[in-house]
Scaffold this motif. Structure first.
Motif, PDB file in Angstrom:
ATOM      1  N   SER A 121       7.489  59.312  15.316  1.00 40.40           N
ATOM      2  CA  SER A 121       7.022  58.668  15.547  1.00 40.40           C
ATOM      3  C   SER A 121       6.678  58.183  16.752  1.00 40.40           C
ATOM      4  O   SER A 121       7.698  57.836  17.808  1.00 40.40           O
ATOM      5  N   GLY A 181       6.363  49.649  19.931  1.00 44.48           N
ATOM      6  CA  GLY A 181       4.905  49.103  19.533  1.00 44.48           C
ATOM      7  C   GLY A 181       4.403  49.018  21.289  1.00 44.48           C
ATOM      8  O   GLY A 181       2.882  48.154  21.043  1.00 44.48           O
ATOM      9  N   GLU A 182       5.036  49.721  22.002  1.00 45.91           N
ATOM     10  CA  GLU A 182       3.921  49.309  23.842  1.00 45.91           C
ATOM     11  C   GLU A 182       2.830  49.331  23.782  1.00 45.91           C
ATOM     12  O   GLU A 182       1.628  48.472  23.957  1.00 45.91           O
ATOM     13  N   SER A 183       1.814  50.721  22.607  1.00 50.09           N
ATOM     14  CA  SER A 183       0.590  50.851  22.804  1.00 50.09           C
ATOM     15  C   SER A 183      -0.211  49.774  22.145  1.00 50.09           C
ATOM     16  O   SER A 183      -1.938  49.743  22.570  1.00 50.09           O
ATOM     17  N   THR A 184       0.238  49.187  21.180  1.00 47.30           N
ATOM     18  CA  THR A 184      -0.718  48.118  20.575  1.00 47.30           C
ATOM     19  C   THR A 184      -0.452  46.376  21.349  1.00 47.30           C
ATOM     20  O   THR A 184      -1.066  45.892  20.981  1.00 47.30           O
ATOM     21  N   ARG A 185       0.280  46.939  22.330  1.00 50.78           N
ATOM     22  CA  ARG A 185       0.162  45.448  22.911  1.00 50.78           C
ATOM     23  C   ARG A 185      -0.837  44.989  24.190  1.00 50.78           C
ATOM     24  O   ARG A 185      -1.475  45.703  24.387  1.00 50.78           O
ATOM     25  N   GLU A 241       4.983  56.457  17.843  1.00 53.36           N
ATOM     26  CA  GLU A 241       4.674  54.445  17.842  1.00 53.36           C
ATOM     27  C   GLU A 241       6.492  54.076  18.039  1.00 53.36           C
ATOM     28  O   GLU A 241       6.917  53.929  16.838  1.00 53.36           O
TER      29      GLU A 241
END
Length: 137
Positions: free
Chosen positions: A128, A133-137, A130
């Motif tokens: 994945s 989760g860094e891009s959603t912080r 993802e």
């Protein structure tokens, strides 16, 4: 003609672990007069000797190899060694961080190419994008 000695056996075992049969036996056994010396050198010296030295783990060697390939822009080999690094226990996050770190010392184009190659390899390996989760912080 392939000579099966200790260096060859060790090298082919390492290649098989990292790249599967296609990157090991198939590469060596389907050589020609054009590339047989190179394949012999890669199997014996690279993977049978240098990759086996005690000073660095195989995982660390994979990280260093990937970093050097990003730095020198060796696109094809980046993909080969990204796959090998995953087989050697380097995490997808570590590979991403190596490519990002290249921005500082090699420039944006090198880092961008490293990330592009990782995107291809991760898609192929069903990793994945993802990662943490860094891009959603």
């Amino acid at each position: 003609m392939v000579i099966h000695d200790e260096l060859y056996e060790t090298g082919i075992k390492q290649r098989r672990h990292m790249f599967g049969s296609a990157g090991a036996e198939d590469q060596v056994e389907h050589t020609s007069d054009l590339n047989d010396k190179l394949q012999d050198y890669v199997t014996r010296t690279c993977f049978g000797d240098i990759w086996q030295r005690p000073g660095l783990s195989v995982t660390d060697r994979s990280k260093i190899t990937f970093a050097m390939l990003v730095a020198t822009g060796k696109t094809h080999e980046m993909g080969v060694h990204a796959r090998g690094a995953l087989a050697n226990g380097v995490s997808p996050v570590e590979l991403r961080e190596i490519a990002l770190h290249a921005v500082l010392y090699c420039g944006i184009p090198s880092a961008n190419e490293g990330l592009r190659i990782l995107e291809e390899v991760f898609a192929e390996r069903k990793v994945s994008p993802e990662l943490d989760g860094e891009s959603t912080r």
